[in-house]
Design a protein around this motif. Structure first.
Motif, short mmCIF file in Angstrom:
data_model
loop_
_atom_site.label_atom_id
_atom_site.label_comp_id
_atom_site.label_asym_id
_atom_site.label_seq_id
_atom_site.Cartn_x
_atom_site.Cartn_y
_atom_site.Cartn_z
N SER A 127 -13.87 -3.08 6.31
CA SER A 127 -13.13 -4.18 5.70
C SER A 127 -13.92 -4.78 4.54
O SER A 127 -15.15 -4.74 4.53
CB SER A 127 -12.86 -5.29 6.72
OG SER A 127 -12.07 -4.84 7.78
N LEU A 128 -13.18 -5.32 3.60
CA LEU A 128 -13.74 -6.09 2.50
C LEU A 128 -12.79 -7.23 2.19
O LEU A 128 -11.57 -7.09 2.38
CB LEU A 128 -13.93 -5.24 1.25
CG LEU A 128 -15.07 -4.24 1.20
CD1 LEU A 128 -14.95 -3.36 -0.05
CD2 LEU A 128 -16.42 -4.94 1.23
N GLU A 129 -13.32 -8.33 1.68
CA GLU A 129 -12.48 -9.41 1.19
C GLU A 129 -12.82 -9.66 -0.27
O GLU A 129 -13.95 -9.98 -0.62
CB GLU A 129 -12.67 -10.69 1.99
CG GLU A 129 -11.73 -11.79 1.51
CD GLU A 129 -11.87 -13.09 2.29
OE1 GLU A 129 -10.90 -13.48 2.96
OE2 GLU A 129 -12.95 -13.71 2.21
N LEU A 130 -11.81 -9.50 -1.11
CA LEU A 130 -11.96 -9.79 -2.53
C LEU A 130 -11.55 -11.23 -2.81
O LEU A 130 -10.64 -11.76 -2.18
CB LEU A 130 -11.10 -8.84 -3.36
CG LEU A 130 -11.30 -7.35 -3.13
CD1 LEU A 130 -10.41 -6.55 -4.09
CD2 LEU A 130 -12.74 -6.95 -3.29
N SER A 131 -12.22 -11.83 -3.78
CA SER A 131 -11.88 -13.18 -4.21
C SER A 131 -11.60 -13.18 -5.71
O SER A 131 -12.22 -12.43 -6.46
CB SER A 131 -13.02 -14.16 -3.92
OG SER A 131 -13.29 -14.24 -2.54
N CYS A 132 -10.69 -14.03 -6.11
CA CYS A 132 -10.34 -14.18 -7.52
C CYS A 132 -10.33 -15.68 -7.82
O CYS A 132 -9.50 -16.41 -7.27
CB CYS A 132 -8.97 -13.57 -7.78
SG CYS A 132 -8.29 -13.91 -9.43
N GLY B 88 0.44 -3.94 6.04
CA GLY B 88 -0.12 -3.93 7.39
C GLY B 88 -1.63 -3.85 7.42
O GLY B 88 -2.24 -4.05 8.48
N ARG B 89 -2.26 -3.55 6.28
CA ARG B 89 -3.72 -3.46 6.22
C ARG B 89 -4.33 -4.53 5.33
O ARG B 89 -5.44 -5.00 5.60
CB ARG B 89 -4.14 -2.08 5.69
CG ARG B 89 -3.65 -0.92 6.54
CD ARG B 89 -4.27 0.39 6.08
NE ARG B 89 -3.87 0.73 4.70
CZ ARG B 89 -4.74 0.92 3.71
NH1 ARG B 89 -6.04 0.78 3.92
NH2 ARG B 89 -4.31 1.24 2.49
N PHE B 90 -3.64 -4.91 4.28
CA PHE B 90 -4.13 -5.92 3.33
C PHE B 90 -3.37 -7.22 3.54
O PHE B 90 -2.18 -7.22 3.85
CB PHE B 90 -3.93 -5.46 1.89
CG PHE B 90 -4.80 -4.32 1.45
CD1 PHE B 90 -5.56 -3.58 2.35
CD2 PHE B 90 -4.86 -3.98 0.10
CE1 PHE B 90 -6.35 -2.53 1.93
CE2 PHE B 90 -5.65 -2.93 -0.34
CZ PHE B 90 -6.40 -2.20 0.58
N MET C 210 -8.90 -6.89 2.99
CA MET C 210 -8.57 -5.47 3.10
C MET C 210 -9.20 -4.92 4.37
O MET C 210 -10.43 -4.90 4.50
CB MET C 210 -9.09 -4.72 1.87
CG MET C 210 -8.60 -5.30 0.55
SD MET C 210 -9.07 -4.32 -0.88
CE MET C 210 -10.84 -4.47 -0.81
N ASN C 211 -8.36 -4.51 5.29
CA ASN C 211 -8.82 -3.94 6.56
C ASN C 211 -8.42 -2.48 6.65
O ASN C 211 -7.56 -2.00 5.91
CB ASN C 211 -8.21 -4.72 7.73
CG ASN C 211 -8.64 -6.17 7.76
OD1 ASN C 211 -9.75 -6.52 7.36
ND2 ASN C 211 -7.76 -7.04 8.24
N SER C 212 -9.03 -1.78 7.59
CA SER C 212 -8.71 -0.36 7.83
C SER C 212 -8.72 0.42 6.52
O SER C 212 -7.80 1.19 6.23
CB SER C 212 -7.35 -0.23 8.53
OG SER C 212 -7.33 -0.95 9.74
N ASP D 32 -8.17 4.17 -0.99
CA ASP D 32 -8.19 2.80 -1.51
C ASP D 32 -9.28 2.62 -2.57
O ASP D 32 -9.36 1.57 -3.21
CB ASP D 32 -8.45 1.80 -0.38
CG ASP D 32 -7.31 1.74 0.63
OD1 ASP D 32 -7.59 1.66 1.83
OD2 ASP D 32 -6.14 1.75 0.19
N THR D 33 -10.09 3.65 -2.76
CA THR D 33 -11.16 3.58 -3.77
C THR D 33 -10.56 3.39 -5.16
O THR D 33 -9.70 4.15 -5.58
CB THR D 33 -12.01 4.86 -3.74
OG1 THR D 33 -12.68 4.93 -2.47
CG2 THR D 33 -13.03 4.85 -4.85
N ALA D 34 -11.01 2.34 -5.84
CA ALA D 34 -10.48 2.01 -7.17
C ALA D 34 -11.21 0.79 -7.69
O ALA D 34 -11.97 0.14 -6.96
CB ALA D 34 -8.98 1.70 -7.08
N VAL D 35 -10.96 0.49 -8.96
CA VAL D 35 -11.35 -0.81 -9.51
C VAL D 35 -10.19 -1.76 -9.24
O VAL D 35 -9.04 -1.45 -9.57
CB VAL D 35 -11.66 -0.73 -11.01
CG1 VAL D 35 -12.01 -2.13 -11.54
CG2 VAL D 35 -12.80 0.24 -11.26
N TYR D 36 -10.49 -2.89 -8.64
CA TYR D 36 -9.48 -3.88 -8.31
C TYR D 36 -9.54 -5.04 -9.30
O TYR D 36 -10.61 -5.57 -9.58
CB TYR D 36 -9.69 -4.38 -6.88
CG TYR D 36 -9.23 -3.40 -5.83
CD1 TYR D 36 -9.93 -2.21 -5.60
CD2 TYR D 36 -8.08 -3.63 -5.09
CE1 TYR D 36 -9.50 -1.30 -4.67
CE2 TYR D 36 -7.64 -2.71 -4.13
CZ TYR D 36 -8.36 -1.55 -3.94
OH TYR D 36 -7.92 -0.64 -2.99
#
Length: 125
Positions: A17-22, A65-67, A82-84, A89-93
């Motif tokens: 999992s990761l959590e992105l912040s904006c 269901g994952r994000f 972002m879970n599971s 899912d590899t990319a620049v977000y």
């Protein structure tokens, strides 16, 4: 001048999992916000979006269901949990914002006028 700053990207193994912040600077944060991603050789796609009130959300089928997208307007911040995670899912977000009327939820790249610099997410198998 209004601008957005993303953070939280990194490298994880599949299933992690990761959590992105904006975070928004220099603008009244009553804007719709979208999270987009672009993988090498692919077009930029919207994976999630949230209305200014948080009452409307959108998820691409590939992440449903994952994000989870959420926002804290007091902190001018939108999150993407972002879970599971999968290798695909590899990319620049990127996060992006735009003014939207009540009841509207933009999700097309061309509808957004302010963009962050992007943060890399890498998921290994």
């Amino acid at each position: 001048q209004a601008h957005l700053v993303e953070s939280g990207g990194g490298s994880v193994q599949a299933g992690g999992s990761l959590e992105l912040s904006c975070v928004a600077f220099g603008q009244i944060f009553s804007y719709a916000v979208g999270w987009f991603r672009q993988a090498p050789g692919k077009e930029r796609e919207c994976v999630s979006a949230i209305s200014w009130s948080g009452g409307l959300t959108y998820y691409a089928d590939s992440v449903k269901g994952r994000f989870t997208i959420s926002r804290d307007n007091a902190k001018s911040t939108v999150y993407l949990q972002m879970n599971s995670l999968k290798p695909e899912d590899t990319a620049v977000y990127y996060c992006a914002s735009t003014y939207a009327e009540i009841g509207e939820l933009p999700r097309l790249e061309g509808e957004f006028d302010t963009w962050g610099q992007g943060t890399q997410v890498t998921v290994s198998s």
